[in-house]
Scaffold this active site. Sequence first.
Site, PDB file in Angstrom:
ATOM      1  N   CYS C 153       0.790  -1.125  -0.032  1.00 14.87           N
ATOM      2  CA  CYS C 153      -0.209   0.082   0.124  1.00 14.87           C
ATOM      3  C   CYS C 153       0.855   1.257   0.091  1.00 14.87           C
ATOM      4  O   CYS C 153       0.384   2.255  -0.523  1.00 14.87           O
ATOM      5  CB  CYS C 153      -1.069   0.163   1.065  1.00 14.87           C
ATOM      6  SG  CYS C 153      -0.486   0.319   2.697  1.00 14.87           S
ATOM      7  N   ASP C 154       2.022   1.225   0.609  1.00 17.22           N
ATOM      8  CA  ASP C 154       2.864   2.500   0.361  1.00 17.22           C
ATOM      9  C   ASP C 154       3.135   3.024  -1.047  1.00 17.22           C
ATOM     10  O   ASP C 154       3.300   4.277  -1.166  1.00 17.22           O
ATOM     11  CB  ASP C 154       4.427   2.099   0.971  1.00 17.22           C
ATOM     12  CG  ASP C 154       4.300   1.309   2.278  1.00 17.22           C
ATOM     13  OD1 ASP C 154       3.154   0.319   2.487  1.00 17.22           O
ATOM     14  OD2 ASP C 154       5.378   1.273   3.042  1.00 17.22           O
ATOM     15  N   ALA C 155       3.024   2.107  -1.613  1.00 15.77           N
ATOM     16  CA  ALA C 155       3.436   2.408  -3.296  1.00 15.77           C
ATOM     17  C   ALA C 155       2.517   3.230  -3.780  1.00 15.77           C
ATOM     18  O   ALA C 155       2.616   4.238  -4.771  1.00 15.77           O
ATOM     19  CB  ALA C 155       3.377   1.151  -4.098  1.00 15.77           C
TER      20      ALA C 155
END
Lengths: 369, 369, 369
Positions: C153-155
């Site tokens: 999800c950081d992406a």
Amino acid sequence: MKLNSKIIMLWVAVLLYNGSYAQTVFDQKKIENAMVRAMEWQEAHPIFEMDTRDWTCGAYYTGVSRAHKSTRNQVFLAALKMAGHYNNWEPYKRLHHADDIIISYSYLYANTIRKRIVDLKPTHEFIQHHLYEPNAFTNGSDTTLMKILWWWCDALFMAPPVIAYYAEQTNDNSLLDAMHEQYKQTYDLLYDQEEHLFARDTRFLWDGVDDIKEENGKKVFWGRGNGWVLGGLALVLDHMPKDYEHREFYEQLYREMVAKLKELQHKDGLWRPSLLSPESYSFGEVSGSGFYTFAIAWGINNGLLEKDEYLRVAIDAWKGLQKCQQKSGKVGWVQNIGAEPNNATSESWQNFGTGAFLLAGSEVIKLKK
Amino acid sequence: MKLNSKIIMLWVAVLLYNGSYAQTVFDQKKIENAMVRAMEWQEAHPIFEMDTRDWTCGAYYTGVSRAHKSTRNQVFLAALKMAGHYNNWEPYKRLHHADDIIISYSYLYANTIRKRIVDLKPTHEFIQHHLYEPNAFTNGSDTTLMKILWWWCDALFMAPPVIAYYAEQTNDNSLLDAMHEQYKQTYDLLYDQEEHLFARDTRFLWDGVDDIKEENGKKVFWGRGNGWVLGGLALVLDHMPKDYEHREFYEQLYREMVAKLKELQHKDGLWRPSLLSPESYSFGEVSGSGFYTFAIAWGINNGLLEKDEYLRVAIDAWKGLQKCQQKSGKVGWVQNIGAEPNNATSESWQNFGTGAFLLAGSEVIKLKK
Amino acid sequence: MKLNSKIIMLWVAVLLYNGSYAQTVFDQKKIENAMVRAMEWQEAHPIFEMDTRDWTCGAYYTGVSRAHKSTRNQVFLAALKMAGHYNNWEPYKRLHHADDIIISYSYLYANTIRKRIVDLKPTHEFIQHHLYEPNAFTNGSDTTLMKILWWWCDALFMAPPVIAYYAEQTNDNSLLDAMHEQYKQTYDLLYDQEEHLFARDTRFLWDGVDDIKEENGKKVFWGRGNGWVLGGLALVLDHMPKDYEHREFYEQLYREMVAKLKELQHKDGLWRPSLLSPESYSFGEVSGSGFYTFAIAWGINNGLLEKDEYLRVAIDAWKGLQKCQQKSGKVGWVQNIGAEPNNATSESWQNFGTGAFLLAGSEVIKLKK
């Protein structure tokens, strides 16, 4: 009897101490501290216009160089070496542009202290090309208002001091001759023989058609612009042989400008962004004022100016400059990058403003009563 | 009853706390803060002699490495990584010169923490060339007083700790053998078997003809010079296998020098620039004293020295060093770059002096009562 | 009469002043000072994970960019330019890895201010390759849990805001379409339709076999992980045309997550490392909280959220964040680099935590009553 001789010794010591203390106008330690703090703040807030080798950094590190020359405080030298190292001792890239060689002033200074680590080849090549090759300004391919090398007055700070310093180190007066040729062109174009100030560029010359005027009807003479000229003049004279053929031209120009600027100084010791129209921006601008203070104190210290006439000017100016330095060390009231008078605030800063402050400090610290 | 048991718990907690508090000699937080401030000041005033990879930076970042190893405070690691990154994890360029490999100590340390970002190839290549190839010192083309690799005592800090650390990480004792061969040559040449100190180089050896003497008639043993040796010895021993063939040689040398230095410590806890002639420069010099403090505290912490005999020495030394740190974090009283005893002031600083301070802190922080 | 009119004028002035003063929720100067001090501390403690162009620096300089956009304080721009200059305006090297392009957010911002010094070619090439070429994530050669481009999800913070900003500057909606395709894949894989939060990656999805649970039996939703998503969402929306085809998808996702996060805010104004299990690490974590605060205040300032419902959330959040800043400027309570909830302390800091703090400040400074 023993007691008496001790008392006498003590008195002698006190007198000697006061004597040496009385010699300098200011508390030298206090000025050095102000200079160190200015540099520390600036190093913690690195900035440039286009590159770390550009004229903003060049003017700043010129101030750092002179600060080290006067104080021998190692913090200045450490910063100079680090900057030169990261720049590979290179000027910036436009060989026709005076702005791109002023960074070499600090390389030349470093070369007098730590010859082994400095590389002057890129400086040499820039100067050779700049002075002797046809280039984008003189042939008009980099469009300016006039086809001369130094067509704006700032240029007289950016290139001549570096050329004079390099000529001094290489003992090559022919470089001074080539510099003089260009300098005269700028002088002939932009110097106002009545006002004894420089127009920033031909936009501000009057020919009777659509002349640019301040609201008070006067000509626009830019504070920092004339600071570039006068600060540069002091540096050129500092590195020019006493017996150099055209030295008198520079000394006379220096004295004329200084005499005019004495008249234009304000009660707070500082000068305004528009020299003949102080009401346009009514605050003391630090970059221009710093260059003037440097140049005037340098003239007193080097016997070009009468102490009776100018010591007061330099003292008031430094007092005014000090008030523009914040507790953090930051030097405010610096007009932003530009090409004519403009506003500033207590918070506006630029590295070249810090450089002007350091230049001023480097000479007022030596003022003697 | 409930109340009673609570009170008992509280007392147990207090006793345990005091117990663990009593274990360390100093307030660890206070030492860590002093170390952080020293590093912060130094990072804000970057300096080098010739390059950011030279021995001055090498000695400094050795201190930063050990500071991180002891405290695990991320500020130290961040600075190490940034420095290594900007240096491309390269030693400096003269493959025959011990000075140019000490920067790799910090790369080797970073490699134990963040293997992925470190490149040890340049370090490997330097060490191979330095130890195994004929070079400009040993063949005399880089003129020195003697044709040996490590002809001046400082070299014993610059190269051996890096070689020992690399040997440890690669599990390659043959590197230690090659190091030992060179180390012995230096030892045979410069170690004074009576005084148990190192001459800086052959200039200071006595042969009865024009011997260099202090005013008090004693030999010149340089404080920092012996600090390089003793600090380097502690680092070498720290990375040398307990069962390594020649380890006893290093331990004995370490103990001899430490015993001598204990005698030479002054009331202020520090040592003088000229060890046998304290009156020549009568102040506590921080770089030499920092290396001694590090080495002695390291010996106590690692069982090479008797606590009864040496704890007092280390405690007094650290107290003395702390007094040389200014509020800003700056560490003063560091003798400038040189090759023999010389003066210093409360204001004189160098990054390797900060490194010595950090090394000292990194071991005294662990001292137990 | 004259007096009366003066009094009336004075009252009008007071009312106007109070009126404009009343407009902003916080003292803007105070917030700007907090932001400047945060940046100054961070610049004095440079850090990265793998490189000065990596995601840690990218997230930090995204915060610096927005700080400058809101305050126009030159200290932010100077730092941005210096960082971009030293990075040669290049993203980091792994063209398939979203982490390596977020640094370009700051280059794109700098490009809006000083076009002449910024080089967007490397950014262009990265984006082209990242979006349109087969790569090491999608073909599985860089092993991950799923063969999709943005599998964690950081992406969604690292790549989409840069793509949207570049699309805005080049006026190229096809880039948004390509982004949307990838974004939907991540959304479909990791977004929990019941909890309205993102799993960090597929490890935290439940399929009934060896599901990872918090001690309280709940799913693991990482605070910072969802901060990356929500902060990224606000940035994407900020640069996305109002009439873009799929904009509604992003607005709805934004509103859903914000509504959920309002419920999860704690009394101290902050969020915990594990959103549904505050007892696991019971402190306000600054990086996640900073991103939420930024996104929520941005939504209020841009009319996506009702002031009545959300102003309190943003106010409490900023008050909580401010308590995590130390006198030195350092922003603490930042969870270290990781991929799931973990501990932190008042002393733990990271540049991306400072970035989150700056992002939060850049929008709360504009909040109106």
